[in-house]
Design an enzyme around this catalytic site. Structure first.
Site, PDB file in Angstrom:
ATOM      1  N   SER A 234       9.526   5.215  -3.654  1.00  0.00           N
ATOM      2  CA  SER A 234       9.266   4.316  -2.486  1.00  0.00           C
ATOM      3  C   SER A 234       8.258   5.016  -1.559  1.00  0.00           C
ATOM      4  O   SER A 234       8.358   6.165  -1.321  1.00  0.00           O
ATOM      5  CB  SER A 234      10.780   4.242  -1.836  1.00  0.00           C
ATOM      6  N   SER A 235       7.454   4.063  -0.935  1.00  0.00           N
ATOM      7  CA  SER A 235       6.602   4.629   0.326  1.00  0.00           C
ATOM      8  C   SER A 235       7.441   5.231   1.232  1.00  0.00           C
ATOM      9  O   SER A 235       6.910   6.163   1.947  1.00  0.00           O
ATOM     10  CB  SER A 235       5.784   3.364   0.866  1.00  0.00           C
ATOM     11  N   ARG A 236       8.711   4.827   1.459  1.00  0.00           N
ATOM     12  CA  ARG A 236       9.395   5.345   2.550  1.00  0.00           C
ATOM     13  C   ARG A 236       9.848   6.812   2.300  1.00  0.00           C
ATOM     14  O   ARG A 236      10.422   7.522   3.046  1.00  0.00           O
ATOM     15  CB  ARG A 236      10.548   4.438   3.063  1.00  0.00           C
TER      16      ARG A 236
ATOM     17  N   GLU B  28       3.748   5.948  -7.895  1.00  0.00           N
ATOM     18  CA  GLU B  28       3.498   5.629  -9.508  1.00  0.00           C
ATOM     19  C   GLU B  28       4.257   4.231  -9.703  1.00  0.00           C
ATOM     20  O   GLU B  28       4.202   3.597 -10.541  1.00  0.00           O
ATOM     21  CB  GLU B  28       4.231   6.805 -10.154  1.00  0.00           C
TER      22      GLU B  28
ATOM     23  N   GLY C 208       0.804  -1.159   0.082  1.00  0.00           N
ATOM     24  CA  GLY C 208       0.052  -0.085  -0.081  1.00  0.00           C
ATOM     25  C   GLY C 208       0.798   1.218  -0.135  1.00  0.00           C
ATOM     26  O   GLY C 208       1.953   1.069  -0.287  1.00  0.00           O
TER      27      GLY C 208
ATOM     28  N   HIS D 158       4.080   1.655  -7.991  1.00  0.00           N
ATOM     29  CA  HIS D 158       3.073   0.302  -7.856  1.00  0.00           C
ATOM     30  C   HIS D 158       2.124   0.446  -9.000  1.00  0.00           C
ATOM     31  O   HIS D 158       2.004  -0.562  -9.533  1.00  0.00           O
ATOM     32  CB  HIS D 158       2.301   0.426  -6.767  1.00  0.00           C
TER      33      HIS D 158
ATOM     34  N   LYS E  11      13.157  -2.663  -8.583  1.00  0.00           N
ATOM     35  CA  LYS E  11      13.351  -1.487  -7.647  1.00  0.00           C
ATOM     36  C   LYS E  11      14.064  -2.505  -6.395  1.00  0.00           C
ATOM     37  O   LYS E  11      15.056  -2.131  -5.922  1.00  0.00           O
ATOM     38  CB  LYS E  11      12.570  -0.609  -7.032  1.00  0.00           C
TER      39      LYS E  11
HETATM   40  P1  AMP Z   1       6.187  -2.439  -1.777  1.00  0.00           P
HETATM   41  O1  AMP Z   1       4.592  -1.760  -1.496  1.00  0.00           O
HETATM   42  O2  AMP Z   1       7.144  -1.534  -1.324  1.00  0.00           O
HETATM   43  O3  AMP Z   1       6.099  -3.905  -0.888  1.00  0.00           O
HETATM   44  O4  AMP Z   1       6.263  -2.843  -3.386  1.00  0.00           O
HETATM   45  C1  AMP Z   1       5.152  -3.609  -4.036  1.00  0.00           C
HETATM   46  C2  AMP Z   1       6.055  -3.830  -5.277  1.00  0.00           C
HETATM   47  O5  AMP Z   1       6.123  -2.584  -5.862  1.00  0.00           O
HETATM   48  C3  AMP Z   1       7.181  -4.379  -5.101  1.00  0.00           C
HETATM   49  O6  AMP Z   1       7.291  -5.616  -6.024  1.00  0.00           O
HETATM   50  C4  AMP Z   1       8.409  -3.249  -5.425  1.00  0.00           C
HETATM   51  O7  AMP Z   1       9.361  -3.700  -6.193  1.00  0.00           O
HETATM   52  C5  AMP Z   1       7.364  -2.488  -6.272  1.00  0.00           C
HETATM   53  N1  AMP Z   1       8.014  -1.226  -6.585  1.00  0.00           N
HETATM   54  C6  AMP Z   1       8.166  -0.314  -5.154  1.00  0.00           C
HETATM   55  N2  AMP Z   1       8.745   0.755  -5.548  1.00  0.00           N
HETATM   56  C7  AMP Z   1       8.809   0.934  -6.923  1.00  0.00           C
HETATM   57  C8  AMP Z   1       9.401   1.611  -8.112  1.00  0.00           C
HETATM   58  N3  AMP Z   1       9.824   2.777  -7.769  1.00  0.00           N
HETATM   59  N4  AMP Z   1       9.283   1.230  -9.227  1.00  0.00           N
HETATM   60  C9  AMP Z   1       8.790   0.045  -9.535  1.00  0.00           C
HETATM   61  N5  AMP Z   1       8.322  -0.682  -8.695  1.00  0.00           N
HETATM   62  C10 AMP Z   1       8.497  -0.412  -7.512  1.00  0.00           C
END
Ligand code: AMP
Length: 325
Positions: free
Chosen positions: A188-190, A35, A31, A37, A152
């Site tokens: 990144s969400s972070r 962009e 969540g 995601h 990423k």
């Molecule tokens: P997360 O919500 O951080 O667990 O990410 C969910 C999915 O989104 C994972 O497969 C991540 O690798 C992907 N993701 C996160 N950030 C990016 C990004 N900047 N570009 C492409 N994919 C991303």
């Protein structure tokens, strides 16, 4: 688009779609959608009859003291972004709560050895076991034809691929390019944790990768194979020069095995691929980024995204997907 919160409900909806001959796609997320995601959802939308986006902040992949409690959660906002998505919304948002996913204290985990030993696995003991366990659960619940992951998190992508291979899980794992903010910072969400000054400093991760790509290009121009040590030194120097950044690691490894490459520079059959990966603490955030040197598309995307801080928009969708390695 409908929300499903139970494992039984999700399993039933996916089974019905498969029974009707539909292709099922899954995009697993935690969540706080951005962009990056959404690029995965777009890629998956085109391939899927029933598209499921899971939103679950998985407690078992956070160590005590990490940011599980602080991790941004905004299910309503996420659903609004998905509903408005160009290319069409997903069919299902699977958003179980922790008690639904872990109804009892789990004594069964899935762990992938070797590929998890280095890089983020070394800095975050137990992290990948949490990831592979929850991804295995999601793949069993949804049983998608394909699941979409971002490059990423390159180590995560390779670890999940290996798990799926080793356990004969019948889902194709598709890796999608990293989406970057103007100036190059990987989304990144972070990034939400960063002040304006920290966000500026955080660009040094992608700048460090750019330095490695440029070092590789110089080596090639001189007729030499890129030297992993030189790439690492170039990236580490750039990252280390930024005072607001505390480097966790800068590593150059084989992108398939994630092991240190043979130092000789010899490659059988053509362009040598080297994963340059880095992690750093910037203010309260731990950020990661990577580029695959020798993957000319990945190099070009990184160079385009870091070329100017005055780009009009994020660099993305140059290549909708990247099948297998
Ligand atoms: P997360 O919500 O951080 O667990 O990410 C969910 C999915 O989104 C994972 O497969 C991540 O690798 C992907 N993701 C996160 N950030 C990016 C990004 N900047 N570009 C492409 N994919 C991303």
């Amino acid at each position: 688009m409908r929300r499903i919160g139970t494992v039984a409900g999700m399993r039933g909806a996916a089974a019905a779609a498969r029974g009707a001959g539909q292709r099922v796609g899954l995009v697993p997320t935690m969540g706080a959608l951005h962009e990056g995601h959404l690029s995965l959802v777009r890629a998956a939308r085109g391939d899927s009859d029933l598209l499921v986006v899971s939103i679950f902040v998985n407690p078992t992949q956070f160590a005590p003291g990490e940011d599980f409690d602080a991790y941004p959660r905004d299910l309503a906002g996420d659903e609004a972004k998905l509903a408005a998505l160009d290319g069409g919304p997903p069919d299902v948002v699977f958003a179980p709560d922790v008690a639904e996913m872990y109804p009892q204290r789990p004594v069964t985990t899935v762990s992938v050895a070797e590929l998890t030993a280095g890089l983020c696995g070394a800095s975050r003991p137990g992290h990948f076991e949490g990831v592979t366990t929850v991804v295995a659960k999601l793949l069993h619940i949804v049983a998608p034809h394909a699941a979409y992951f971002g490059r990423k998190d390159f180590q995560q992508l390779q670890v999940v691929r290996r798990m799926v291979d080793d356990l004969h899980i019948p889902s194709e794992i598709i890796g999608c390019p990293t989406v970057r903010e103007p100036g190059g910072l990987a989304m990144s969400s972070r990034n939400d944790y960063l002040s304006a000054a920290e966000r500026e400093a955080a660009r040094s991760l992608s700048r460090a990768l750019r330095a490695a790509v440029e070092a590789a290009q110089q080596a090639r121009a001189a007729g030499a194979a890129p030297d992993p040590r030189a790439l690492r030194a170039a990236a580490a120097a750039t990252l280390g020069a930024e005072p607001l950044v505390r480097t966790d690691y800068v590593e150059v490894v084989d992108p398939d095995t994630l092991e240190p490459p043979d130092q000789s520079g010899e490659v059988a059959g053509g362009d040598r691929r080297l994963l340059v990966a880095c992690a750093a603490h910037v203010g309260p955030a731990r950020l990661i980024d990577n580029v695959v040197v020798g993957d000319r598309d990945d190099e070009a995307r990184l160079l385009a995204a870091t070329g100017s801080s005055r780009r009009s928009g994020p660099v993305h969708r140059l290549e909708p997907r990247d099948h297998r390695r």
